[in-house]
Design an enzyme around this catalytic site. Sequence first.
Site, mmCIF file in Angstrom:
data_model
loop_
_atom_site.group_PDB
_atom_site.id
_atom_site.type_symbol
_atom_site.label_atom_id
_atom_site.label_comp_id
_atom_site.label_asym_id
_atom_site.label_seq_id
_atom_site.Cartn_x
_atom_site.Cartn_y
_atom_site.Cartn_z
ATOM 1 N N GLU A 176 0.890 -1.080 0.045
ATOM 2 C CA GLU A 176 0.024 0.037 -0.187
ATOM 3 C C GLU A 176 0.919 1.251 -0.084
ATOM 4 O O GLU A 176 1.936 1.275 0.723
ATOM 5 C CB GLU A 176 -0.807 -0.023 1.107
ATOM 6 N N THR A 195 -4.175 4.939 -1.191
ATOM 7 C CA THR A 195 -4.969 5.477 -0.164
ATOM 8 C C THR A 195 -5.728 6.805 -0.898
ATOM 9 O O THR A 195 -5.114 7.164 -1.845
ATOM 10 C CB THR A 195 -4.567 5.496 1.106
ATOM 11 N N ALA A 230 -8.482 11.403 3.697
ATOM 12 C CA ALA A 230 -9.770 11.785 4.324
ATOM 13 C C ALA A 230 -10.240 13.118 3.879
ATOM 14 O O ALA A 230 -9.557 13.895 3.490
ATOM 15 C CB ALA A 230 -9.634 11.901 5.822
ATOM 16 N N HIS A 290 -8.507 3.324 -3.429
ATOM 17 C CA HIS A 290 -9.250 3.629 -2.384
ATOM 18 C C HIS A 290 -10.225 4.857 -2.851
ATOM 19 O O HIS A 290 -9.865 5.626 -3.572
ATOM 20 C CB HIS A 290 -8.763 3.954 -1.266
ATOM 21 N N TYR A 350 -12.633 -5.563 9.937
ATOM 22 C CA TYR A 350 -11.723 -5.294 11.240
ATOM 23 C C TYR A 350 -11.900 -6.588 12.126
ATOM 24 O O TYR A 350 -12.718 -6.834 12.991
ATOM 25 C CB TYR A 350 -12.496 -3.960 12.073
ATOM 26 N N HIS A 356 -14.784 -2.886 14.319
ATOM 27 C CA HIS A 356 -14.691 -1.390 14.254
ATOM 28 C C HIS A 356 -14.799 -0.816 15.570
ATOM 29 O O HIS A 356 -15.498 -1.015 16.247
ATOM 30 C CB HIS A 356 -15.537 -1.072 13.045
ATOM 31 N N GLN A 376 -7.911 -4.465 8.535
ATOM 32 C CA GLN A 376 -7.193 -3.722 9.094
ATOM 33 C C GLN A 376 -6.076 -4.511 9.741
ATOM 34 O O GLN A 376 -6.146 -5.538 9.971
ATOM 35 C CB GLN A 376 -8.159 -3.270 10.415
HETATM 36 C C1 FAD Z 1 -7.740 -1.919 4.498
HETATM 37 C C2 FAD Z 1 -8.479 -0.522 5.304
HETATM 38 C C3 FAD Z 1 -8.177 0.578 4.232
HETATM 39 C C4 FAD Z 1 -8.437 2.020 4.471
HETATM 40 N N1 FAD Z 1 -8.099 3.130 3.550
HETATM 41 C C5 FAD Z 1 -8.635 4.129 4.077
HETATM 42 C C6 FAD Z 1 -8.452 5.467 3.072
HETATM 43 O O1 FAD Z 1 -7.702 5.311 1.869
HETATM 44 N N2 FAD Z 1 -8.846 6.670 3.280
HETATM 45 C C7 FAD Z 1 -9.406 6.661 4.580
HETATM 46 O O2 FAD Z 1 -10.032 7.914 4.832
HETATM 47 N N3 FAD Z 1 -9.660 5.643 5.420
HETATM 48 C C8 FAD Z 1 -9.406 4.494 5.124
HETATM 49 N N4 FAD Z 1 -9.570 3.367 6.047
HETATM 50 C C9 FAD Z 1 -10.237 3.666 7.365
HETATM 51 C C10 FAD Z 1 -11.830 3.641 7.111
HETATM 52 O O3 FAD Z 1 -12.235 4.837 6.425
HETATM 53 C C11 FAD Z 1 -12.393 3.929 8.817
HETATM 54 O O4 FAD Z 1 -11.863 2.803 9.508
HETATM 55 C C12 FAD Z 1 -13.896 4.130 8.794
HETATM 56 O O5 FAD Z 1 -14.173 4.722 10.015
HETATM 57 C C13 FAD Z 1 -14.664 3.145 8.169
HETATM 58 O O6 FAD Z 1 -14.836 2.861 6.958
HETATM 59 P P1 FAD Z 1 -15.505 1.498 6.267
HETATM 60 O O7 FAD Z 1 -15.259 1.670 5.077
HETATM 61 O O8 FAD Z 1 -15.037 0.174 7.101
HETATM 62 O O9 FAD Z 1 -16.715 1.672 6.913
HETATM 63 P P2 FAD Z 1 -18.295 0.951 7.093
HETATM 64 O O10 FAD Z 1 -18.045 -0.491 6.488
HETATM 65 O O11 FAD Z 1 -19.177 1.806 6.858
HETATM 66 O O12 FAD Z 1 -18.469 0.614 8.585
HETATM 67 C C14 FAD Z 1 -18.481 1.728 9.643
HETATM 68 C C15 FAD Z 1 -19.144 1.518 10.808
HETATM 69 O O13 FAD Z 1 -20.626 1.464 10.808
HETATM 70 C C16 FAD Z 1 -21.018 0.243 11.146
HETATM 71 N N5 FAD Z 1 -22.050 0.036 10.005
HETATM 72 C C17 FAD Z 1 -21.966 -0.420 8.570
HETATM 73 N N6 FAD Z 1 -23.241 -0.664 8.264
HETATM 74 C C18 FAD Z 1 -24.050 -0.349 8.891
HETATM 75 C C19 FAD Z 1 -25.481 -0.331 8.989
HETATM 76 N N7 FAD Z 1 -26.174 -0.701 7.923
HETATM 77 N N8 FAD Z 1 -26.024 -0.068 10.312
HETATM 78 C C20 FAD Z 1 -25.412 0.262 11.341
HETATM 79 N N9 FAD Z 1 -24.008 0.361 11.410
HETATM 80 C C21 FAD Z 1 -23.471 -0.018 10.117
HETATM 81 C C22 FAD Z 1 -20.020 -0.915 10.867
HETATM 82 O O14 FAD Z 1 -20.156 -1.945 11.934
HETATM 83 C C23 FAD Z 1 -18.805 0.145 11.468
HETATM 84 O O15 FAD Z 1 -18.753 0.537 12.755
HETATM 85 C C24 FAD Z 1 -9.226 2.085 5.661
HETATM 86 C C25 FAD Z 1 -9.350 1.101 6.501
HETATM 87 C C26 FAD Z 1 -9.023 -0.213 6.292
HETATM 88 C C27 FAD Z 1 -9.299 -1.362 7.137
#
Ligand code: FAD
Length: 291
Positions: free
Chosen positions: A17, A48, A51, A77, A144, A148, A175
């Site tokens: 990455e 990536t 934000a 991303h 995660y 998360h 993660q």
């Molecule tokens: C491999 C990886 C790459 C990343 N790359 C970047 C990047 O390039 N740029 C950046 O800014 N950040 C990045 N992140 C961080 C990420 O944006 C954060 O962790 C963010 O807070 C969650 O994103 P997500 O896509 O996992 O969210 P989601 O999958 O939407 O989940 C977020 C939260 O919402 C909850 N949730 C999901 N769906 C629902 C629903 N229908 N109802 C209620 N709750 C729900 C989940 O349980 C979780 O707690 C990365 C993280 C990882 C693991």
Amino acid sequence: MKLSELFGTDVTTLSFEVFPPKTSSNFDTVRNATEKIALLSPDYMSVTYGAGGGTSEYSVMIAKNLLENHNVTPLAHLTCVSSDKQTVIDRLSEMKNAGVENILALRGDIPEGTELSKCRYHYASELVADIKKYGDFCVGGACYPEGHVECLHASDDINNLRLKVEAGCDFLTTQMFFDNNILYNFLYRLREAGITVPVVAGIMPVTNAKQIKRICSISGTYLPQRFKRVVDRFGDDDAAMLQAGICYDSDQIIDLYAYGIQNVHVYSMNKPYVAEKIKSNLSDIVGKSFR
Ligand SMILES: Cc1cc2nc3c(=O)[nH]c(=O)nc-3n(C[C@H](O)[C@H](O)[C@H](O)COP(=O)(O)OP(=O)(O)OC[C@H]3O[C@@H](n4cnc5c(N)ncnc54)[C@H](O)[C@@H]3O)c2cc1C
């Protein structure tokens, strides 16, 4: 190449990455670092997305350069919490024009002072669905192993993950984690919940003590005693910590492959030296099929 094709084979893969520059003034430095990593011929490289999306054009430029000039498949991303539908469509169109076929669809962290209910996108699953509607992309999502941070119950997090996969995720990337047993337990719970898409193990090379303390305080990642000893003993000596960190990660990755994990993604953070050492420690393991 779509990553779903790569993950469909039975060979072990290793990918890296990188992150885009924050300003145009350090674009060349970042591009040089990403090109050095590309010369290691990883199976793919993820780029990536800053934000808020302010650096999105650099993400696409880096991804395009990897593909066109280094023949490395990019995984771009894309986050959505700070975007509206039109911005997402514009980004997808830029990616398509750049030849990007793989997108890691993320919600992104909720900006301070923002109410999620007022955002156009609330969860990554909505972005996954929109990308699938828009075009022929291979789409990944984040997961995660330790849960998360926003989700109080691990079982809710896995249910939410299932919704994301049902929205169209072709694969998941984890993660970082430092104890492989956490991943193995997580994989068991995923399979139990009927989530069967490939899961790529995300590994963070820890090469300085300050970095690890900061990361763990933000994300709450569990540090096993064995790893704490490494940081406590070598953390004040930069060269020793760098070497010990690379060895710890290489060892962690070997255990993953030995367990049967096919795909490992290293959060190489624009550090060609670290990527090169890890790749060379695994040179007779990566790209092979083991039965
Ligand atoms: C491999 C990886 C790459 C990343 N790359 C970047 C990047 O390039 N740029 C950046 O800014 N950040 C990045 N992140 C961080 C990420 O944006 C954060 O962790 C963010 O807070 C969650 O994103 P997500 O896509 O996992 O969210 P989601 O999958 O939407 O989940 C977020 C939260 O919402 C909850 N949730 C999901 N769906 C629902 C629903 N229908 N109802 C209620 N709750 C729900 C989940 O349980 C979780 O707690 C990365 C993280 C990882 C693991």
